[in-house]
Design a protein around this motif. Structure first.
Motif, PDB file in Angstrom:
ATOM      1  N   GLN A 226      10.678 -18.911  24.217  1.00  0.00           N
ATOM      2  CA  GLN A 226      10.190 -17.537  24.097  1.00  0.00           C
ATOM      3  C   GLN A 226      11.031 -16.755  23.096  1.00  0.00           C
ATOM      4  N   MET A 227      12.324 -16.966  23.110  1.00  0.00           N
ATOM      5  CA  MET A 227      13.194 -16.291  22.150  1.00  0.00           C
ATOM      6  C   MET A 227      12.867 -16.718  20.733  1.00  0.00           C
ATOM      7  N   ASP A 229       9.958 -17.761  19.636  1.00  0.00           N
ATOM      8  CA  ASP A 229       8.690 -17.152  19.279  1.00  0.00           C
ATOM      9  C   ASP A 229       8.867 -15.677  18.916  1.00  0.00           C
ATOM     10  N   SER A 230       9.723 -14.996  19.665  1.00  0.00           N
ATOM     11  CA  SER A 230       9.958 -13.579  19.406  1.00  0.00           C
ATOM     12  C   SER A 230      10.589 -13.367  18.029  1.00  0.00           C
ATOM     13  N   ARG A 231      11.519 -14.239  17.669  1.00  0.00           N
ATOM     14  CA  ARG A 231      12.161 -14.110  16.360  1.00  0.00           C
ATOM     15  C   ARG A 231      11.173 -14.383  15.235  1.00  0.00           C
ATOM     16  N   GLY A 233       7.805 -14.220  15.596  1.00  0.00           N
ATOM     17  CA  GLY A 233       6.568 -13.471  15.748  1.00  0.00           C
ATOM     18  C   GLY A 233       5.370 -14.350  15.886  1.00  0.00           C
ATOM     19  N   SER A 235       2.786 -17.155  18.366  1.00  0.00           N
ATOM     20  CA  SER A 235       2.250 -17.439  19.698  1.00  0.00           C
ATOM     21  C   SER A 235       1.527 -18.757  19.626  1.00  0.00           C
TER      22      SER A 235
END
Length: 237
Positions: A226-227, A229-231, A233, A235
């Motif tokens: 998840q981290m 993916d967050s960095r 951007g 999905s």
């Protein structure tokens, strides 16, 4: 992250009997094994809401008996484990096991029953890698992890073959674009043998304490995913 498998475990002097999974069911029509379980998945998929960006858990009874929803309350989950399944069973029913919405992550545990049924480590590793390749093709952006085959008291005589499968799958993980999580060591006691206190009385399936150890490792993996993916951007879609 892909892990390395340990081959340094010695076979104990005593030989424990190998057991077939007791929850493997005999369906009304033997030409379609697991048809009832697969039909139940389909009905649940039709009735329930789509779970966007879920984590798909796929495989045999080690997945089916895991309290997925309770173990990972902060993420959407889909459980597609069915007891007694071999890798070829999962491949056979593959299109009917996928959720309507593309998952963000996929966790796979399968291959143990193949060896118990007499398949060679080479054939099992080939089938497992075929399944992982299909998942990578269908979900190019998802985080896909294979959980190493686990040592258990009742199947300890199979451990050298399990270790061979683990080694082959781990070696291919980076090239094929999936992750390998070595969950085997966490089920061993200080003497290098399977820790019986982490298993049910059947000596095959894990109890709550055993699953807690798997949950900790998979939860950490999903947090890292998840981290990442967050960095970036990104999905699963």
């Amino acid at each position: 992250m892909p892990g390395a498998v340990s081959l340094a475990l010695a076979l104990p002097a005593f030989a424990l009997a190998q057991a077939a999974e007791p929850d493997a069911r005999v369906n009304a029509d033997p030409t379609f094994p697991f048809s009832r379980e697969i039909e139940a998945f389909a009905k649940a998929e039709e009735k329930g809401p789509k779970v966007a960006n879920a984590t798909l858990f796929l495989g045999s009874s080690s997945i089916r008996l895991w309290d997925i929803h309770g173990s990972f309350p902060d993420v959407g989950t889909v459980n597609r484990g069915f007891g007694g399944a071999t890798t070829r069973d999962v491949l056979h029913y593959y299109p009917r096991l996928l959720p309507r919405s593309k998952p963000r992550s996929v966790i796979v545990y399968v291959g143990e029953n193949d060896l118990a049924a007499g398949a060679s480590p080479q054939d099992v590793a080939r089938d497992v890698l075929t399944l992982l390749k299909k998942l990578r093709t269908d979900y190019p952006k998802a985080h896909i992890a294979y959980l190493s085959l686990k040592p258990s008291p009742i199947r300890w005589t199979l451990w050298p073959k399990m270790a061979a499968v683990n080694m082959t799958v781990a070696a291919r993980s980076r090239v094929m674009g999936f992750d390998y999580i070595d969950v085997s060591k966490t089920l061993l006691a200080s003497d290098g043998l399977p820790d019986a206190s982490l298993f049910r009385q059947d000596g095959l399936h894990m109890n709550g304490r055993g699953y807690d150890r798997w949950t900790d490792m998979v939860d950490a993996y999903l947090d890292r995913a998840q981290m990442a993916d967050s960095r970036q951007g990104t999905s699963a879609s």
